[in-house]
Design an enzyme around this catalytic site. Structure first.
Site: not given
Ligand SMILES: Cc1ncc(C[n+]2csc(CCOP(=O)(O)OP(=O)(O)O)c2C)c(N)n1
Ligand SMILES: [Mg+2]
Lengths: 382, 327
Positions: A272, A276, A285
């Site tokens: 990805r 998100h 993160y």
């Protein structure tokens, strides 16, 4: 990958974690990141130059449309967008492996698969703009509604496949889900049902290494494709950034289902590239360095290199695709801006197929309430 | 003694969890993305950094797993505070909550305790896609064995979360997500009111508006607007949907003689239905008007562009107030 190394990795505190990028991938590959064709002992593919160019066009269109949606969200035209950036090969390769009579059960990120099924990109945007909660007729393209509740659709796909088998049809069903979803009970139950009923369903897991902020190590100790063995059906991991390998493997898996051999699990190992969703901030993160590593495995760049090196496409073709994708982006942009807001009374539409007295009563009350504002500026402003 | 601080509801819950983690080594925070990310609403921001991955735990993506293992941890003496990322995603865990968590204390003849807190950001008003705006509190309040609460202010967010974490029963803690960024004073040295006590948020004489969570603010705005029209409304913040503080409610209604209950959740078989029935029983001779309810319709939560029409707002509340006053 040894259990020991996983445990060591998962207990590491402090610095931002890496996703699964550090693993040694054991995967089916037919096109290297540099754009070189390689052979695989079990899976092969033989495409015409036109088919190859078609896959390229699909991926460029999908990426362009997806990027346009991100922009539209930033401009306030959409409430949210879940970008598929980086997963174009996984989606185009698998989507193009399906037949029109096959049935697809997507998550909320399957914009590329939707494209291959002939779903108008504008339809996908309605839900993210907030004008509907789904918004297309699933039976028009055998492409089910986007499912947000993680993992639910794996069971629907399995049930649909059980129906296909009962009908004696030779269609197959494909269920999309993510690495995070692989933890859900619904997905495990889908594996069980599909196995015991030998349902013609392909479980297509896009392992994009992240479930929001959690790396795949938070979901599993073994590579996801290996889970299939415990349920009694085959699993295979494919290079999810290699559109040729994905197409070959998914074709084989669908064929496996079609021919009465039952379910199969395909794990497309991909990444990805974006956050998100547009609401997420991935810098909190994960490491830039990991994203950069994956950028070097870009699905579109490698096919482009292959097409150019083999003389299968020239500059005119690439320029044409670019121009067409600009036109698509323009159509999407204008279409979204022109999308009307639904009428308030639509709140009461299609709740029941056979009607319901309480809905009728509340609809009438709400209509009267709305009407009470008509001609009253004071009331409306209050 | 620390002096009161101004903070948001999100920060107040964060501070509350921090205090619980500091004071009780058995307290654990668990959920999807609660660690490094600090939760999608940043409610657990910084907790993993300060208390480590053993106590602030990123879980696999499986709600039934989260609640089921929280039950096991509680049986072992821990006090898990688990996060469900959004209201619409609690349902994979509903089985564990209803068939196991709620009943286990009774089945063990009181020999085991289940101090599990389930935090659920709930309600609409943030323009989200489906399953991110729901108000399922009645589905939990209906279950014997569960306690169900929802704060409306930063101070209550802090203290009610502290009390929920110290409570030996399972508590479903509904957080009004659209009010996460509302600010207010929090006095961490205060003596808090009991967890299930209702709070008079504004005094009035003509009618009582009862609400909780996100609708308390809406009702306060309605009361302010009504004052300009010459009506004095009392606003009662229920704070707890199970149990409900009917004594405080009864005293208010005996004074004002009219009651309107407001919540985002569908009216049909909602919290307001229970309040209306009980207050009618307790205050039958005091009431000047039937108890009216304002809430969601018997319809799926609509797409974002219709939520302003769906959600109770100032106008919808005042419409009910007018009807009650006209009786
Ligand atoms: C049952 C449920 N729980 C939580 C969520 C919130 N949520 C949305 S996407 C997501 C992560 C999904 O990760 P993955 O399955 O890997 O799919 P990806 O987003 O990476 O495509 C989470 C936790 C949800 N939608 N449904
Ligand atoms: Mg993922």
């Amino acid at each position: 990958m040894s259990v020991k190394s996983t445990a060591a990795r998962s207990s590491r505190g402090g610095a931002k974690r890496r996703g699964g990028a550090g693993r040694k991938p054991e995967l089916v590959q037919l096109l290297t990141p540099e754009g070189e064709r390689v052979e695989h002992s079990e899976y092969s593919i033989d495409l015409t130059p036109e088919e190859l160019r078609g896959l390229y066009r699909d991926m460029v269109f999908t990426r362009r449309f997806d990027g346009e949606a991100v922009t539209l969200q930033r401009q306030g035209e959409l409430g949210l967008w879940a970008s598929l950036l980086g997963q174009e090969a996984a989606q185009i390769g698998s989507g193009r492996a399906t037949r029109p009579d096959d049935y697809v059960f997507p998550t909320y990120r399957e914009h590329g698969v939707a494209w291959t099924r002939g779903v108008d990109p504008l339809n996908l945007l309605g839900m993210f703009r907030g004008v509907n909660n789904g918004g297309w007729d699933p039976n028009l393209n055998n492409f089910h509604l986007y499912t947000i509740v993680i993992g639910s659709q794996a069971l629907h796909a399995t049930g649909y496949a059980m129906g296909v088998a009962k009908d004696g049809a030779d269609s197959a069903v494909i269920a999309y889900f993510g690495d995070g979803a692989s933890s859900q009970g619904d997905v495990a139950e889908a594996f069980t049902f599909a196995a015991v009923y030998n349902a013609p369903v392909v479980f297509f897991c896009q392992n994009n290494q992240w479930a929001i902020s959690e790396p795949t190590e938070r979901q599993t100790r073994v590579p996801i494709y290996q889970r299939a063995a415990g349920f009694g059906f085959p699993g295979v991991r494919v290079d999810g950034n290699d559109v040729l390998a994905v197409l070959a493997v998914t074709r084989a898996a669908l064929e496996h289902a079609r021919s009465g051999e039952g379910p199969m699990l395909v794990e497309a190992f991909t990444y990805r590239m974006g956050a998100h969703t547009t609401s997420d901030d991935a810098t909190r993160y994960r490491l830039d360095e990991e994203t950069e590593e994956w950028a070097a495995k870009d699905p579109i760049a490698r096919l482009k290199a292959y097409l150019a090196n083999e003389g299968l496409a020239d500059e005119t073709f690439f320029a044409e695709v670019e121009a067409e994708s600009d036109a698509l982006a323009k159509r999407v942009r204008e279409g979204v801006r022109a999308m009307p807001n639904p009428e308030p009374m639509a709140i009461f539409d299609n709740i029941y197929a056979d009607g319901h007295a309480l809905v009728d009563e509340e609809r009438a009350q709400f209509a009267a309430y709305q009407a009470s504002f008509e001609g009253s500026e004071e009331g409306a402003a209050r | 003694m620390t002096s009161p601080k101004t903070m948001t509801i999100a920060k107040a819950i964060n501070e509350s969890l921090r205090t619980s983690l500091e004071t009780d080594p058995k307290v654990l925070v668990m959920g999807e993305d609660v660690g490094k990310l600090g939760g999608v609403f940043r409610v657990t921001d910084g907790l993993q950094k300060d208390f480590g991955e053993e106590r602030v735990i990123d879980t696999p993506l499986a709600e039934s797993g989260i609640v089921g293992t929280a039950i096991g941890l509680a049986l072992r003496g821990y006090r898990p505070v688990v996060e469900i990322q959004f209201d619409g995603f609690v349902f994979p865990a509903y089985d564990q909550i209803v068939t196991q968590l709620a009943k286990m204390h009774a089945r063990a003849l009181g020999k085991v305790k289940l101090p599990v807190v389930i935090r659920i950001p709930y309600g609409g008003g943030i323009g989200a896609v489906e399953h991110h705006s729901e108000s399922p509190e009645a589905l939990f309040a209906h279950v014997p064995g569960l306690k169900v609460v929802s704060p409306a202010t930063p101070s209550d967010a802090y203290w009610m979360m502290r009390q929920a974490t110290e409570c030996d029963d399972p508590v479903i803690f509904f957080e009004p997500k659209r009010r996460y960024w509302d600010k207010g004073e929090v006095d961490t040295a205060a003596v808090p009111a009991p967890l299930h006590r209702a709070r008079i948020a504004r005094e009035g004489t003509d009618l009582t508006l009862a609400a909780y969570g996100p609708m308390v603010k809406t009702c306060l705005e309605a009361a302010a607007a009504a004052e300009e029209e010459g009506h004095s409304l009392e606003v009662l913040d229920l704070r707890s949907m199970s149990p409900i503080d009917f004594d405080t409610l009864q005293a208010s209604v005996e004074k004002t003689r009219r009651l309107v209950v407001v919540h985002e959740a569908p009216v049909f078989l909602g919290t307001g239905a229970e309040v209306a029935a009980r207050i009618t029983e307790r205050c039958f001779y005091h009431l000047e008007a039937p108890v009216l309810r304002v809430g969601g319709f018997h319809a799926p939560y609509p797409p974002a562009r219709l939520e302003e029409d769906y959600l109770p707002n100032l106008d919808r509340v005042l419409d009910a107030v007018d009807r009650a006053l006209a009786f």
